[in-house]
Motif scaffolding. Structure first.
Motif, PDB file in Angstrom:
ATOM      1  N   GLU A  95      44.524  37.378  42.839  1.00  0.00           N
ATOM      2  CA  GLU A  95      44.016  38.516  43.590  1.00  0.00           C
ATOM      3  C   GLU A  95      45.199  39.298  44.138  1.00  0.00           C
ATOM      4  OE1 GLU A  95      41.791  37.093  46.952  1.00  0.00           O
ATOM      5  OE2 GLU A  95      43.496  35.990  47.787  1.00  0.00           O
ATOM      6  N   GLN A 112      42.490  52.168  47.822  1.00  0.00           N
ATOM      7  CA  GLN A 112      41.025  52.071  47.860  1.00  0.00           C
ATOM      8  C   GLN A 112      40.404  52.445  46.519  1.00  0.00           C
ATOM      9  OE1 GLN A 112      40.432  54.512  51.467  1.00  0.00           O
ATOM     10  NE2 GLN A 112      39.361  52.757  52.348  1.00  0.00           N
ATOM     11  N   ALA A 115      40.750  49.472  44.354  1.00  0.00           N
ATOM     12  CA  ALA A 115      39.870  48.383  44.783  1.00  0.00           C
ATOM     13  C   ALA A 115      38.443  48.605  44.320  1.00  0.00           C
ATOM     14  CB  ALA A 115      39.925  48.249  46.305  1.00  0.00           C
ATOM     15  N   VAL A 116      38.022  49.864  44.259  1.00  0.00           N
ATOM     16  CA  VAL A 116      36.665  50.180  43.775  1.00  0.00           C
ATOM     17  C   VAL A 116      36.534  49.847  42.299  1.00  0.00           C
ATOM     18  CG1 VAL A 116      35.075  52.087  43.288  1.00  0.00           C
ATOM     19  CG2 VAL A 116      36.229  51.965  45.504  1.00  0.00           C
ATOM     20  N   ARG A 117      37.599  50.070  41.541  1.00  0.00           N
ATOM     21  CA  ARG A 117      37.541  49.858  40.088  1.00  0.00           C
ATOM     22  C   ARG A 117      37.786  48.415  39.666  1.00  0.00           C
ATOM     23  NH1 ARG A 117      41.055  54.444  40.078  1.00  0.00           N
ATOM     24  NH2 ARG A 117      42.736  53.161  39.212  1.00  0.00           N
ATOM     25  N   ASP A 118      38.493  47.632  40.487  1.00  0.00           N
ATOM     26  CA  ASP A 118      38.865  46.279  40.081  1.00  0.00           C
ATOM     27  C   ASP A 118      38.685  45.327  41.257  1.00  0.00           C
ATOM     28  OD1 ASP A 118      40.349  43.892  39.312  1.00  0.00           O
ATOM     29  OD2 ASP A 118      41.263  45.114  37.737  1.00  0.00           O
ATOM     30  N   ARG A 119      37.794  44.371  41.092  1.00  0.00           N
ATOM     31  CA  ARG A 119      37.453  43.461  42.188  1.00  0.00           C
ATOM     32  C   ARG A 119      38.598  42.522  42.552  1.00  0.00           C
ATOM     33  NH1 ARG A 119      36.244  38.430  40.243  1.00  0.00           N
ATOM     34  NH2 ARG A 119      35.876  38.232  37.986  1.00  0.00           N
ATOM     35  N   ARG A 120      39.633  42.458  41.712  1.00  0.00           N
ATOM     36  CA  ARG A 120      40.772  41.600  42.047  1.00  0.00           C
ATOM     37  C   ARG A 120      41.638  42.183  43.161  1.00  0.00           C
ATOM     38  NH1 ARG A 120      43.429  40.994  36.223  1.00  0.00           N
ATOM     39  NH2 ARG A 120      42.818  43.207  36.241  1.00  0.00           N
ATOM     40  N   VAL A 122      42.046  43.549  46.889  1.00  0.00           N
ATOM     41  CA  VAL A 122      41.450  43.499  48.220  1.00  0.00           C
ATOM     42  C   VAL A 122      42.211  44.486  49.104  1.00  0.00           C
ATOM     43  CG1 VAL A 122      40.940  42.061  50.221  1.00  0.00           C
ATOM     44  CG2 VAL A 122      40.854  41.069  47.903  1.00  0.00           C
TER      45      VAL A 122
END
Length: 422
Positions: A95, A112, A115-120, A122
């Protein structure tokens, strides 16, 4: 004064200077010898037996989770490329804790969007920095509190990573039973002043923080490069996390020193083929970077800081400055009058020229093999010597002033309690 007495006095001055330059020549011979030995013997990131990756399926053969701690303050120019190279890693279980450290530009917005495009990824936004904390240290600490991995991988927003670097680092730590690993990055130079200054500065610092010293369990030297170090969470917590170095302006070096002092197994490897970082972005950040190296040291050891400034003057700058005396003295004495004064002037010129040639040769090697740029930048050594000395000297003069250090758009007043790389 009688001519004979004057000749003896001039000879005494010349022989004294020749002895000083002979000592400086010896220092540069040592630098070149040790540096080439370090280049030859230092382990590289990929020079161990590499084993295939196992799938991150939660079984006993899965790879430990890695939490990348990525602090960023006003990094809109670099952060996207750094995130791209992190997301392209071939390691299967990680992560990225990307921390927006109160940026005033688009850094937070860019993080941000990733983060919206890739859940890895944070996204973390830091609260206001408390009194007594350096900004980056506070951001790293906030990132650590969000991390869920067994391994913490600290890097900088202006760093780029090869796709296999995380696999190589974790694989090496597992195979060798290491608690921490740091990699020497390829330092990219964007401007003329950094290109001429970094080879000389790297040479001067190389002997103290060489992998040969860091990797020797019997040697006290410990060091991390902030652009790339991986540490187990247990080790990081055992040495007090970034809270234990919260006031340090060179926090990566201080943290590495604590890991080594605590007896943990750490290793420094050459990673220039896998990690690229920017040490200084322009003349202003170069200047403040030089001052940032010395001011904390001054508060830890006043005498030591003054001695380092004097050493830099003689080792890096004096050989060029004193040419204004040596060359005219040679032509005035050796070419015309002869005698003891002429002999001394000839010897002085020979030792002086040898010193400068060795200085240029050493910085040329560092420029080629360490900074990986044209060795011709060594010809800028007179400029770099003057700049490094003036940076160190001005830092000592200003060390007690409020806001003595400017770094990443913040002003810091350095306290006497800072311990800076014992």
């Amino acid at each position: 004064m009688e001519p004979a007495a004057l000749d003896v006095a001039i000879a005494a001055v010349n022989f004294t200077l020749a002895a000083i330059f002979a000592g400086i020549l010896g220092v540069w011979v040592y630098f070149l010898t040790y540096m080439t030995k370090s280049f030859r013997l230092a382990p590289r990131m990929d020079d161990y037996h590499y084993y295939p990756l196992a799938p991150a399926n939660g079984g006993s053969d899965s790879k430990p989770k890695v939490s990348v701690i990525l602090p960023a303050r006003n990094e809109e120019k670099y952060i996207a490329r750094c995130l791209d190279t992190l997301l392209a890693q071939d390691y299967p279980n990680f992560e990225v804790i990307a921390i927006n450290d109160n940026s005033t530009d688009r850094t937070g917005e860019i993080i941000q969007s990733y983060a919206v495009r890739d859940r890895r990824i944070v996204y973390v936004s830091t609260p206001a920095k408390p009194e007594g904390w350096a900004g980056k240290n506070w951001a790293c600490h906030q990132g650590y509190k969000k991390a869920s991995g067994e391994y913490l991988f600290f890097t900088d927003a202006d760093t780029e990573h090869a796709p296999d670097v995380m696999s190589l680092a974790v694989g090496r730590m597992l195979s060798e039973g290491l608690d921490a690993l740091t990699a020497i990055p390829r330092l990219l130079c964007n401007d003329f002043w950094t290109k001429v200054t970094l080879p000389a500065l790297s040479t001067f610092l190389h002997t103290r923080f060489s992998p040969l010293r860091v990797n020797d369990p019997k040697h006290k030297t410990g060091y991390f490069f902030g652009s790339f170090f991986v540490i187990t969470k247990k080790t990081y917590e055992a040495v007090g996390t970034h809270e234990g170095v919260r006031q340090e302006l060179v926090e990566d070096g201080a943290l590495g020193n604590k890991v080594k002092a605590a007896g943990f197994r750490m290793k420094m490897v050459r990673g220039e083929k896998h990690v690229e970082a920017i040490w200084a972005r322009d003349f202003t950040t170069l200047w403040h970077g030089l001052r940032r190296l010395v001011i904390p040291l001054y508060h830890q050891d006043h005498t030591g800081a003054h001695l380092i400034a004097v050493a830099v003057f003689f080792i890096m700058f004096a050989p060029f400055l004193f040419l204004g005396y040596t060359v005219p003295a040679f032509f005035a004495l050796a070419a015309n009058s002869g005698g003891l004064g002429g002999l001394s002037a000839t010897i002085l010129l020979g030792v002086h020229v040898a010193t400068i040639l060795m200085l240029l040769a050493t910085t040329a090697v560092q420029s080629k093999l360490g900074v990986m740029q044209s060795p011709a930048y060594a010809l800028g050594s007179p400029l770099s010597g003057a700049l490094i000395y003036l940076g160190f000297a001005s830092a000592i003069v200003d060390a007690r002033k409020k806001g003595a250090v400017s770094w990443r758009d913040r002003q810091y007043t350095v306290s006497e309690k800072q311990n800076f790389l014992h």
